[in-house]
Enzyme design. Structure first.
Site, short mmCIF file in Angstrom:
data_model
loop_
_atom_site.label_atom_id
_atom_site.label_comp_id
_atom_site.label_asym_id
_atom_site.label_seq_id
_atom_site.Cartn_x
_atom_site.Cartn_y
_atom_site.Cartn_z
N LYS A 201 0.92 -1.14 0.10
CA LYS A 201 -0.11 0.23 0.26
C LYS A 201 0.93 1.34 0.00
CE LYS A 201 -3.74 0.52 0.28
NZ LYS A 201 -4.63 0.73 -1.05
N HIS A 329 -10.47 -7.18 -3.95
CA HIS A 329 -10.10 -6.07 -3.22
C HIS A 329 -10.60 -6.27 -1.55
CE1 HIS A 329 -11.94 -2.35 -1.25
NE2 HIS A 329 -10.71 -1.75 -1.26
O1 GKR Z 1 -7.45 0.16 4.23
O2 GKR Z 1 -6.01 1.69 3.99
C1 GKR Z 1 -6.68 0.98 3.52
C2 GKR Z 1 -6.84 0.69 2.11
O3 GKR Z 1 -6.13 1.48 1.57
C3 GKR Z 1 -8.11 0.56 1.65
O4 GKR Z 1 -9.00 1.67 2.04
C4 GKR Z 1 -8.27 0.50 0.11
O5 GKR Z 1 -9.62 0.20 -0.17
O6 GKR Z 1 -7.35 -1.94 0.55
C5 GKR Z 1 -7.67 -0.81 -0.41
C6 GKR Z 1 -7.22 -0.92 -1.89
O7 GKR Z 1 -6.62 -1.55 -2.18
O8 GKR Z 1 -7.11 0.15 -2.61
MG MG Z 2 -6.24 -0.66 -4.35
#
Ligand code: GKR
Ligand code: MG
Length: 431
Positions: A201, A329
Site C-alpha cells: 500500500k 480487493h
Molecule cells: O485500508 O488503507 C486501507 C486501504 O487503502 C483500503 O482503504 C483500500 O480500499 O485496500 C484498499 C485498496 O486496495 O485500495
Molecule cells: Mg487498491
C-alpha cells in the site's frame, strides 16, 4: 408437518475491532475498524450469517431494508433484490469533498453503492441458509469449486509503531517506514501465513521512498509477484517515473493515478497492466473502461459493494468477454468476509491472481474456533453446509461492546491523520 423456512427475523449487530495505524493516501487508520454482523433467522430456527460495512449510513440502510425480508424464502434472492432496491435506492446527490477523498479508498462507502451493498449483505446470509437447507457448501450453490483453496497476497503497509492516542498496547508489527523495516514486515507476514505474492500500500510517503521499499522487497523475495497501490495519489508523470524505476518487477500496477482518464494516460505510456478497485467499481464504470479500449486490464472486485457473490460471478463473465483479469480487493474485515470471499473465488475459474486481504492486520475474530488458518498463503474452501462458519456469541458480544465504547461511527483516515499533522489536507494526487 414440514417446518417453515420463511425468514422470520433479521438481526444486525455493529462491531468494532482493533486496527493498527496503517498509512494510506487518505491518511491513517483509526484504532478501531467498524463492521456489521448480519443474522437472518428462519421460522424453523436456522440462522444464516454474514459480515459487511458497519458505518452509520450502512447501518441505517440495513435497518431500513431488513423488514423487506420478512416472510421471504431464503431461496428468493431476486425478490429480495427488488424489495431492497425499492426501499433503499438513494436520491441522486453531488458528493462532498470529504466523501470524494475517503470514498475513493473505500468505494463501498459511496451512497451510489447502497443498494448493491445491502443486497450483498443479505444475499450472503441467505446463501448460508440455502446451503444449510441443501446440505451443500456455498461454493456448490455457485456452480462448484474450480479450486480447493484460494490464494491470498501479503498486504504491506507503512506504519508508525503505535496509534497517536495509545488506546491500547502497541501491535506486534512495529514501525515500518524504511525499506529494511518493510522487508521485516513482509518476512514476518510470510513466515506467519505463507503468502506467495506481495502487495504494498503506497501513496503515503514520498514516491521515491516507496519505490526504494519495492526494490528492497524485490531483492529480499526474488521471483515473488509484487504489486504497488498508491490509491491514485500520484500524478500521471509520477506514476510513469516510478514504474520506470520498478521496471520488470511488477505483476500489475494498481491505481497509480486518479480517475479513469489518468489511468488511461498511464496505460498509454507503460507496458505493465493496470489494476483497479477505484475506477471500475460498478457495471457502469466497467462499460466506460471498455469504451476507452480497456486501459484497466485487471478489475479488483469486492463482493461487499459489487452486489454480492452472484453479481461478482456476472462480473467475471464480463471480464472473460473483454479479456480482462479479475481479482479481489479488501478492507479491514474478519473471518466471515474472508470465508464468503473464499467460496466466491473458488467458484470463478479465471480468478487466477492471489486476492487482497487485510486479515493479517486484525487479531480479533467473530467466528467459532477463532482465527482462520491460512496455509501457504491460501485458505481451504470450506466443505461444510452453507458458509461453513458459525458465530462465536461471546466474541460477538465483546466486539459489539467495543463498538458501543469506541465512539467511531464513520471511517475517517483523514481526520485521524490530522491528529499527527494538522496541516495534512488529503488532497489528491499529493505527489
Ligand atoms: O485500508 O488503507 C486501507 C486501504 O487503502 C483500503 O482503504 C483500500 O480500499 O485496500 C484498499 C485498496 O486496495 O485500495
Ligand atoms: Mg487498491
Amino acid at each position: 408437518m414440514t417446518p417453515s423456512h420463511a425468514i422470520r427475523h433479521v438481526r444486525i449487530t455493529p462491531i468494532a475491532f482493533r486496527d493498527p495505524p496503517l498509512l494510506n493516501a487518505a491518511g491513517i487508520h483509526e484504532p478501531w475498524a467498524l463492521r456489521a454482523v448480519i443474522e437472518i433467522e428462519t421460522a424453523s430456527g436456522l440462522v444464516g450469517i454474514n459480515e459487511t460495512y458497519g458505518d452509520l449510513p450502512m447501518l441505517q440502510a440495513l435497518a431500513k431494508a431488513a423488514p423487506a425480508l420478512q416472510g421471504l424464502s431464503p431461496w428468493a434472492l431476486n425478490e429480495m433484490e427488488s424489495r431492497v432496491a425499492a426501499l433503499v435506492t438513494p436520491p441522486v446527490q453531488a458528493p462532498s469533498e470529504f466523501l470524494t477523498q475517503q470514498v475513493s479508498l473505500a468505494p463501498g462507502t459511496h451512497v451510489s453503492k447502497t443498494v448493491a451493498k445491502v443486497v450483498s449483505a443479505f444475499e450472503v446470509a441467505m446463501l448460508d441458509l440455502q446451503g444449510q437447507l441443501a446440505q451443500a457448501p456455498v461454493v456448490d450453490l455457485l456452480g462448484g469449486a474450480a479450486r480447493d483453496r484460494v490464494p491470498y497476497s501479503a498486504y504491506l503497509f507503512f506504519k508508525p509503531a503505535e496509534h497517536i492516542d495509545r488506546p491500547y498496547a502497541p501491535d506486534p508489527w512495529g514501525e515500518a517506514l524504511t525499506p529494511d523495516q518493510l522487508v521485516a514486515q513482509a518476512q514476518r507476514m510470510i513466515d506467519q501465513y505463507g503468502f506467495q505474492s506481495i502487495k504494498l500500500k503506497a501513496g503515503a510517503l514520498p514516491p521515491e521512498q516507496e519505490a526504494a521499499g519495492m526494490l528492497a522487497l524485490a531483492r529480499a523475495f526474488p521471483g515473488t509477484p509484487l504489486r504497488i497501490d498508491p490509491n491514485a495519489n500520484w500524478s500521471v508523470a509520477t506514476s510513469l517515473k516510478i514504474v520506470e524505476q520498478l521496471h520488470g518487477l511488477l505483476e500489475y500496477y494498481e491505481d497509480p493515478a486518479p480517475g479513469l482518464d489518468g489511468m488511461a494516460a498511464v496505460a498509454r505510456a507503460c507496458d505493465v497492466p493496470l489494476a483497479t478497485n477505484m475506477v471500475v467499481t460498478d457495471f457502469a464504470e466497467f462499460r466506460r473502461n471498455t469504451e476507452l479500449g480497456c486501459p484497466v486490464r485487471i478489475v479488483l472486485s469486492d463482493h461487499h459493494y459489487w452486489g454480492g457473490l452472484r453479481a461478482t460471478q456476472r462480473l467475471s463473465t464480463l471480464c472473460r468477454t473483454f479479456d480482462l483479469g479479475l481479482s479481489m480487493h479488501s478492507n479491514s474485515h474478519l473471518g466471515i468476509s474472508l470465508t464468503a470471499m473464499t467460496h466466491l473465488c473458488a467458484s470463478v475459474p479465471q480468478l487466477t491472481y492471489a486476492c487482497d486481504t487485510h486479515y493479517p492486520w486484525q487479531d480479533d475474530e467473530v467466528v467459532s474456533g477463532g482465527r482462520l488458518k491460512l496455509e501457504h498463503g491460501s485458505l481451504r474452501v470450506p466443505t461444510a453446509p452453507g458458509l461453513g462458519v458459525t458465530l462465536d456469541r461471546d466474541a460477538l458480544a465483546r466486539l459489539h461492546d467495543n463498538y458501543l465504547r469506541c465512539g467511531i461511527r464513520h471511517r475517517d483516515d483523514l481526520g485521524q491523520m490530522r491528529k499527527y499533522d494538522p496541516s495534512f489536507t488529503g488532497i489528491q494526487p499529493r505527489f
